[in-house]
Motif scaffolding. Structure first.
Motif, PDB file in Angstrom:
ATOM      1  N   TRP A 445      -1.943  12.996 -42.305  1.00 22.61           N
ATOM      2  CA  TRP A 445      -0.895  13.408 -43.243  1.00 22.61           C
ATOM      3  C   TRP A 445      -0.670  14.910 -43.153  1.00 22.61           C
ATOM      4  CZ3 TRP A 445       1.356  10.004 -47.006  1.00 22.61           C
ATOM      5  CH2 TRP A 445       0.828   8.706 -47.014  1.00 22.61           C
ATOM      6  N   ALA A 446       0.593  15.309 -43.243  1.00 21.48           N
ATOM      7  CA  ALA A 446       0.948  16.726 -43.114  1.00 21.48           C
ATOM      8  C   ALA A 446       0.173  17.640 -44.059  1.00 21.48           C
ATOM      9  CB  ALA A 446       2.453  16.902 -43.314  1.00 21.48           C
ATOM     10  N   PRO A 447       0.052  17.315 -45.367  1.00 19.51           N
ATOM     11  CA  PRO A 447      -0.637  18.265 -46.255  1.00 19.51           C
ATOM     12  C   PRO A 447      -2.083  18.513 -45.853  1.00 19.51           C
ATOM     13  CG  PRO A 447      -0.265  16.158 -47.359  1.00 19.51           C
ATOM     14  CD  PRO A 447       0.550  16.149 -46.102  1.00 19.51           C
ATOM     15  N   LEU A 448      -2.760  17.486 -45.365  1.00 18.53           N
ATOM     16  CA  LEU A 448      -4.161  17.651 -45.001  1.00 18.53           C
ATOM     17  C   LEU A 448      -4.310  18.381 -43.668  1.00 18.53           C
ATOM     18  CD1 LEU A 448      -5.632  14.229 -46.168  1.00 18.53           C
ATOM     19  CD2 LEU A 448      -5.535  16.411 -47.388  1.00 18.53           C
ATOM     20  N   GLN A 449      -3.323  18.255 -42.781  1.00 17.66           N
ATOM     21  CA  GLN A 449      -3.358  19.062 -41.557  1.00 17.66           C
ATOM     22  C   GLN A 449      -3.271  20.543 -41.931  1.00 17.66           C
ATOM     23  OE1 GLN A 449      -3.775  17.045 -38.739  1.00 17.66           O
ATOM     24  NE2 GLN A 449      -3.593  15.386 -40.240  1.00 17.66           N
ATOM     25  N   TRP A 450      -2.347  20.858 -42.845  1.00 15.03           N
ATOM     26  CA  TRP A 450      -2.163  22.248 -43.255  1.00 15.03           C
ATOM     27  C   TRP A 450      -3.417  22.805 -43.914  1.00 15.03           C
ATOM     28  CZ3 TRP A 450       0.681  26.355 -42.420  1.00 15.03           C
ATOM     29  CH2 TRP A 450       0.596  27.428 -43.313  1.00 15.03           C
ATOM     30  N   MET A 451      -3.983  22.063 -44.852  1.00 11.67           N
ATOM     31  CA  MET A 451      -5.174  22.534 -45.556  1.00 11.67           C
ATOM     32  C   MET A 451      -6.334  22.749 -44.576  1.00 11.67           C
ATOM     33  SD  MET A 451      -4.020  22.727 -48.656  1.00 11.67           S
ATOM     34  CE  MET A 451      -5.456  23.014 -49.699  1.00 11.67           C
ATOM     35  N   THR A 452      -6.467  21.858 -43.602  1.00 16.88           N
ATOM     36  CA  THR A 452      -7.567  21.955 -42.642  1.00 16.88           C
ATOM     37  C   THR A 452      -7.377  23.134 -41.708  1.00 16.88           C
ATOM     38  OG1 THR A 452      -7.822  19.545 -42.734  1.00 16.88           O
ATOM     39  CG2 THR A 452      -8.855  20.679 -40.895  1.00 16.88           C
ATOM     40  N   ILE A 453      -6.173  23.279 -41.189  1.00 21.01           N
ATOM     41  CA  ILE A 453      -5.894  24.396 -40.271  1.00 21.01           C
ATOM     42  C   ILE A 453      -6.134  25.736 -40.960  1.00 21.01           C
ATOM     43  CG2 ILE A 453      -4.030  25.579 -39.036  1.00 21.01           C
ATOM     44  CD1 ILE A 453      -2.856  22.678 -38.567  1.00 21.01           C
ATOM     45  N   GLN A 454      -5.601  25.889 -42.154  1.00 21.22           N
ATOM     46  CA  GLN A 454      -5.760  27.157 -42.872  1.00 21.22           C
ATOM     47  C   GLN A 454      -7.211  27.386 -43.274  1.00 21.22           C
ATOM     48  OE1 GLN A 454      -2.587  27.996 -41.682  1.00 21.22           O
ATOM     49  NE2 GLN A 454      -3.084  29.490 -43.266  1.00 21.22           N
ATOM     50  N   ALA A 455      -7.922  26.320 -43.644  1.00 20.67           N
ATOM     51  CA  ALA A 455      -9.330  26.454 -44.009  1.00 20.67           C
ATOM     52  C   ALA A 455     -10.128  27.045 -42.860  1.00 20.67           C
ATOM     53  CB  ALA A 455      -9.891  25.091 -44.406  1.00 20.67           C
ATOM     54  N   PHE A 456      -9.900  26.563 -41.650  1.00 19.59           N
ATOM     55  CA  PHE A 456     -10.666  27.041 -40.502  1.00 19.59           C
ATOM     56  C   PHE A 456     -10.219  28.429 -40.055  1.00 19.59           C
ATOM     57  CE2 PHE A 456     -11.445  22.326 -39.417  1.00 19.59           C
ATOM     58  CZ  PHE A 456     -12.499  22.295 -40.333  1.00 19.59           C
ATOM     59  N   ARG A 457      -8.950  28.736 -40.243  1.00 18.78           N
ATOM     60  CA  ARG A 457      -8.482  30.091 -39.931  1.00 18.78           C
ATOM     61  C   ARG A 457      -9.119  31.114 -40.869  1.00 18.78           C
ATOM     62  NH1 ARG A 457      -1.989  29.855 -39.157  1.00 18.78           N
ATOM     63  NH2 ARG A 457      -2.320  31.952 -38.313  1.00 18.78           N
ATOM     64  N   ASN A 458      -9.366  30.704 -42.110  1.00 15.15           N
ATOM     65  CA  ASN A 458     -10.005  31.615 -43.064  1.00 15.15           C
ATOM     66  C   ASN A 458     -11.351  32.116 -42.569  1.00 15.15           C
ATOM     67  OD1 ASN A 458      -7.933  31.413 -44.923  1.00 15.15           O
ATOM     68  ND2 ASN A 458      -8.962  29.918 -46.226  1.00 15.15           N
ATOM     69  N   TYR A 459     -12.064  31.293 -41.804  1.00 15.22           N
ATOM     70  CA  TYR A 459     -13.411  31.631 -41.376  1.00 15.22           C
ATOM     71  C   TYR A 459     -13.480  31.991 -39.889  1.00 15.22           C
ATOM     72  CZ  TYR A 459     -15.025  30.121 -45.930  1.00 15.22           C
ATOM     73  OH  TYR A 459     -15.238  30.019 -47.298  1.00 15.22           O
ATOM     74  N   GLY A 460     -12.326  32.179 -39.269  1.00 18.35           N
ATOM     75  CA  GLY A 460     -12.298  32.621 -37.883  1.00 18.35           C
ATOM     76  C   GLY A 460     -12.499  31.525 -36.857  1.00 18.35           C
ATOM     77  N   PHE A 461     -12.408  30.263 -37.274  1.00 12.70           N
ATOM     78  CA  PHE A 461     -12.549  29.160 -36.317  1.00 12.70           C
ATOM     79  C   PHE A 461     -11.170  28.873 -35.703  1.00 12.70           C
ATOM     80  CE2 PHE A 461     -15.769  28.020 -39.714  1.00 12.70           C
ATOM     81  CZ  PHE A 461     -16.826  28.650 -39.062  1.00 12.70           C
ATOM     82  N   GLU A 462     -10.672  29.859 -34.983  1.00 13.16           N
ATOM     83  CA  GLU A 462      -9.292  29.818 -34.494  1.00 13.16           C
ATOM     84  C   GLU A 462      -9.070  28.733 -33.459  1.00 13.16           C
ATOM     85  OE1 GLU A 462      -6.763  31.377 -35.662  1.00 13.16           O
ATOM     86  OE2 GLU A 462      -7.722  32.856 -36.969  1.00 13.16           O
ATOM     87  N   ASP A 463     -10.030  28.528 -32.559  1.00 14.23           N
ATOM     88  CA  ASP A 463      -9.831  27.521 -31.509  1.00 14.23           C
ATOM     89  C   ASP A 463      -9.645  26.132 -32.107  1.00 14.23           C
ATOM     90  OD1 ASP A 463     -10.025  29.458 -29.590  1.00 14.23           O
ATOM     91  OD2 ASP A 463     -12.106  29.013 -29.038  1.00 14.23           O
ATOM     92  N   LEU A 464     -10.480  25.803 -33.097  1.00 15.25           N
ATOM     93  CA  LEU A 464     -10.367  24.495 -33.739  1.00 15.25           C
ATOM     94  C   LEU A 464      -9.046  24.385 -34.497  1.00 15.25           C
ATOM     95  CD1 LEU A 464     -11.448  21.740 -34.511  1.00 15.25           C
ATOM     96  CD2 LEU A 464     -12.804  22.833 -36.321  1.00 15.25           C
TER      97      LEU A 464
END
Length: 540
Positions: A445-464
């Motif tokens: 689902w789109a909302p969970l893709q967004w939350m997951t992508i931003q969550a990992f960007r917050n901690y520098g997990f850019e590749d994931l």
């Protein structure tokens, strides 16, 4: 007596509080299909007069409901009586907007979305029936969803932000503010049958989007409304004791901390899914009121339905939503408390700012204590009745990372599990269970893709984060190229198959998919797929 402009303005200002007091009473007078039609409503739904259970609650009565019910009682036992014909004679079917919109394959997906915004926009009107009138224009998701929806709208706003539709974002925020002021909270959607529940509380995040567009002073302007929204979620918290630890949406934990659950005030079948709920209650063998409450609480979560709410992790008949402390809900309320703290700082109220800061810290500590599983290094929902985590892995685990609630080590553990267990060719899968429910595998689902992508960007997990974004965007673009549509949800495991499961067919439109896709393409422009015409133009 002659009134000057200033006198009239003062007079209107004095009347304003009275208006706000009267409005909730007016809301109580709105048409409520199940209540106002009684046995007629029940018979229409149980006899499956319409294929979609949501159709009849959205119909508009053509005369006083009491009169219609009287006519029904007079006619129903007459020879040749046909219930559907009676309904069509006395009710106006929900409108299917005649937009004349057709997909043009020469348009890129971003052009398609820009063309869709006006199609999905509804203007203020008093359509009657169960629809609660709103004062400003708004975006609907699409398909069978003909009204505004609470948490959908935040993700839709992300796309409106890219489209520079600031006025429409403002209008939608003002509509939700209007609902807070008139009915006391933001309901699931602007239908009277949604009034007994809300949805994941994203209002504070909407204010952040608007503040990005119009400045930080937005937070000061909407502080009273956010306080009222917070009070709705926290109502009764001060009454909780060890002997009586629950009230509506608040739960007192064993250590005295307060966390939240999803809830609904009406333990009865949902009008928009009436026959489905009645049949489920009968099949479950459980107390009907108990299962209706848990079904409705899951609807408030937005994840309707998912194995995360099931006691056995498999069957909806074991649903136990009201026994659970959801990690995503409490992360959202943590952010609401921090936003209220910031609003208090802007107002120069240091004491209030300290109070909200303390509340936020206490909530974060409680989430880390109860929702975190040390053995699995992962966040789960917490069953406060069994005093244990559910141990059902879901994407709700990323919410504490989205709001920067944890240190890097636990964040890395969550990222590792998502990468190894949830990552799929089309993005991230909602849960690991194939239960047949729409908020489970194989759906994304789109909302969970967004939350997951931003969550990992917050901690520098850019590749994931980049991999998830790439997989999701390319899936969206591929489906658009083949069908000309953007869907409510996608099968992220087998890209040759459609998403499925749940109570209704997959819908197209679709508000939050459009919003998230447009936002991701603005942040990852390399993922933009050229149309044949664009590619040819570049070659020239």
């Amino acid at each position: 007596m002659k009134y000057t402009y200033c006198t009239l303005k003062l007079y209107l200002l004095l009347l304003l509080p009275l208006t706000l007091i009267l409005q909730p009473a007016q809301a109580q007078q709105l048409y409520r299909p199940a209540k106002d039609l009684g046995e007629l409503f029940e018979h229409v739904q149980l006899q499956h007069v319409f294929q979609d259970s949501k159709t009849f609650p959205d119909c508009v009565p053509l005369s006083d409901p009491d009169k219609i019910v009287y006519e029904y009682r007079q006619q129903r036992n007459r020879p040749g009586f046909i219930l559907k014909e009676f309904v069509l004679e006395h009710f106006e079917l929900p409108p299917q907007p005649a937009t004349g919109f057709t997909t043009d394959s020469s348009h890129s997906v971003t052009e398609h979305i820009e063309r869709l915004w006006p199609v999905l926009t509804r203007t203020p009107d008093d359509a009657g029936g169960s629809l609660i009138p709103l004062p400003h224009a708004y975006i609907v998701p699409g398909g069978r969803f003909r009204e505004i929806y609470y948490w959908d709208s935040f993700f839709t706003m992300l796309g409106l932000q890219v489209s520079d539709e600031t006025e429409l974002i403002q209008n939608m925020v003002d509509n939700f503010t209007h609902l807070i002021q008139t009915v006391g909270h933001i309901p699931n959607g602007n239908r009277t049958y949604y009034l007994s529940r809300s949805q994941p509380p994203f209002y504070a995040l909407m204010l952040r989007v608007l503040a990005q567009q119009k400045g930080r002073e937005v937070l000061s302007k909407y502080a009273p409304a956010l306080k009222k929204e917070y009070e709705f979620w926290m109502e009764g918290a001060e009454t909780l004791t060890a002997a009586n630890p629950t009230h509506r949406r608040v739960v007192r934990m064993p250590d005295g901390s307060i966390l939240n659950r999803y809830w609904d005030d009406r333990p009865e079948p949902r009008p928009e899914s009436y026959i489905e709920d009645v049949e489920l209650a009968e099949q479950s063998g459980r107390n009907p009121e108990e299962i209706y409450r848990d079904i409705r609480a899951a609807a408030e979560s937005g994840w309707d339905f998912s194995s995360r709410w099931f006691a056995d992790g498999k069957s909806i008949s074991t649903i136990q939503t009201t026994n659970l402390i959801p990690v995503d809900l409490n992360s959202l309320l943590y952010h609401m408390e921090l936003t209220l703290q910031e609003m208090a700082v802007l107002a120069g109220n240091k004491e209030e700012a300290r109070r909200y800061e303390k509340l936020a810290k206490a909530r974060r500590d409680a989430v880390l204590k109860y929702n975190w599983n040390d053995k699995d290094n992962f966040f789960y929902d917490y069953n406060f009745v069994k005093k244990a985590t559910t141990d059902i892995p879901t994407l709700a685990s990323v919410y504490p990372l989205y709001f920067n609630m944890v240190k890097r080590k636990p964040a890395a553990a969550v990222a590792k599990k998502i990468a190894s267990h949830f990552l799929r060719p089309g993005g991230v899968v909602t849960t690991l269970n194939h239960s047949g429910q729409q908020w489970d595998a194989p759906n994304g689902w789109a909302p969970l893709q967004w939350m997951t992508i931003q969550a990992f960007r917050n901690y520098g997990f850019e590749d994931l984060a980049n991999t998830i974004a790439k997989n999701w965007v390319l899936l969206n673009e591929d489906v658009y190229q083949v069908t000309g549509k953007l869907m409510e949800k996608y099968n992220v495991e087998d890209l040759t198959l459609d998403a499925g499961g749940g109570e209704y067919p997959n819908q197209d439109g679709f508000g939050w998919t459009n919003g998230v896709l447009l936002k991701l393409l603005s942040e990852y422009p390399a993922l933009y797929r050229l149309t044949e015409q664009e590619a040819a133009a570049q070659k020239e």
